[in-house]
Design a protein around this motif. Structure first.
Motif, PDB file in Angstrom:
ATOM      1  N   ALA A  78      66.790  68.585  36.164  1.00  0.00           N
ATOM      2  CA  ALA A  78      65.409  69.055  36.280  1.00  0.00           C
ATOM      3  C   ALA A  78      64.466  67.848  36.213  1.00  0.00           C
ATOM      4  N   PRO A  79      63.401  67.874  36.998  1.00  0.00           N
ATOM      5  CA  PRO A  79      62.452  66.759  36.932  1.00  0.00           C
ATOM      6  C   PRO A  79      61.817  66.674  35.543  1.00  0.00           C
ATOM      7  N   ALA A  86      67.585  64.612  30.937  1.00  0.00           N
ATOM      8  CA  ALA A  86      68.644  64.907  31.903  1.00  0.00           C
ATOM      9  C   ALA A  86      70.042  64.790  31.310  1.00  0.00           C
ATOM     10  N   ARG A  87      70.165  64.211  30.135  1.00  0.00           N
ATOM     11  CA  ARG A  87      71.490  63.914  29.575  1.00  0.00           C
ATOM     12  C   ARG A  87      72.375  65.152  29.460  1.00  0.00           C
ATOM     13  N   ASN A 119      64.437  58.309  38.722  1.00  0.00           N
ATOM     14  CA  ASN A 119      63.838  58.417  37.391  1.00  0.00           C
ATOM     15  C   ASN A 119      64.841  58.579  36.259  1.00  0.00           C
ATOM     16  N   ASP A 120      66.110  58.895  36.565  1.00  0.00           N
ATOM     17  CA  ASP A 120      67.073  59.145  35.491  1.00  0.00           C
ATOM     18  C   ASP A 120      68.461  58.549  35.762  1.00  0.00           C
ATOM     19  N   TYR A 121      68.547  57.626  36.720  1.00  0.00           N
ATOM     20  CA  TYR A 121      69.861  57.106  37.112  1.00  0.00           C
ATOM     21  C   TYR A 121      70.572  56.368  35.970  1.00  0.00           C
ATOM     22  N   GLU A 122      69.825  55.733  35.066  1.00  0.00           N
ATOM     23  CA  GLU A 122      70.479  55.010  33.970  1.00  0.00           C
ATOM     24  C   GLU A 122      71.215  55.974  33.042  1.00  0.00           C
ATOM     25  N   VAL A 123      70.606  57.120  32.773  1.00  0.00           N
ATOM     26  CA  VAL A 123      71.260  58.147  31.961  1.00  0.00           C
ATOM     27  C   VAL A 123      72.480  58.682  32.705  1.00  0.00           C
ATOM     28  N   ALA A 124      72.325  58.906  34.004  1.00  0.00           N
ATOM     29  CA  ALA A 124      73.444  59.412  34.816  1.00  0.00           C
ATOM     30  C   ALA A 124      74.623  58.439  34.777  1.00  0.00           C
TER      31      ALA A 124
END
Length: 163
Positions: A78-79, A86-87, A119-124
């Motif tokens: 989700a944005p 996002a984790r 916006n969340d690739y590091e968490v991914a």
């Protein structure tokens, strides 16, 4: 159906119907269709993807298809302004990836975990992603398309709108 002519990997298989259409098209073309199972791990109604509880059953059905090879899974969180939000979504997807890997005929070929965007690739990545989508981080956000102005209708002098 024509997508197989132009792609090596279909990232958005989210239903048995779509997998069956790809199977038929791949059989006609005498080729293998490599696909990712798109799972809606965020639970958002606006997102595509099969529901989390249906993912294993759908993967099992795809696995029986002769001309469709399941290569991995993908999801979109989700944005949110906070990437850490996002984790949970990514963790759930990684768990499903590992579960599905246990039932596929060739676990070495089931090796793609696609999740995360600019916006969340590091968490991914910290949750195991090996494909991320970072287009807007590289190219910037797409400007909103400009819509052509609609010409005003000429006033014919009638007052039909008033009746």
């Amino acid at each position: 159906k024509k997508v197989l002519e132009f792609t090596r990997l279909v990232h958005s298989v989210d239903s048995l119907r779509l997998a069956e259409e790809l199977q038929t098209a791949a059989l006609r073309r005498d080729q293998m269709a490599e696909v990712l199972l798109q799972i809606n791990c965020s639970g958002e109604a606006s997102k595509f993807g099969c529901a989390v509880p249906a993912a294993m059953a759908l993967a099992e059905q795809i696995e029986t298809m002769v001309n469709v090879r399941l290569r991995g899974v993908m999801t979109m969180a989700a944005p949110s302004a906070n990437a850490e939000d996002a984790r949970l979504c990514f963790s759930r997807c990684r768990d499903l990836f590992e579960e599905i890997r246990g039932i596929v005929s060739d676990p070495r070929r089931f090796n793609i975990l696609s999740m995360g965007m600019s916006n969340d690739y590091e968490v991914a990545i910290s949750e195991g992603a090996n494909i991320v989508r970072v287009g807007s981080a590289i190219f910037g956000n797409n400007p909103a398309p400009e819509l052509p102005e609609e010409p005003e209708e000429p006033d014919d002098g009638s007052d039909s709108d008033l009746m």
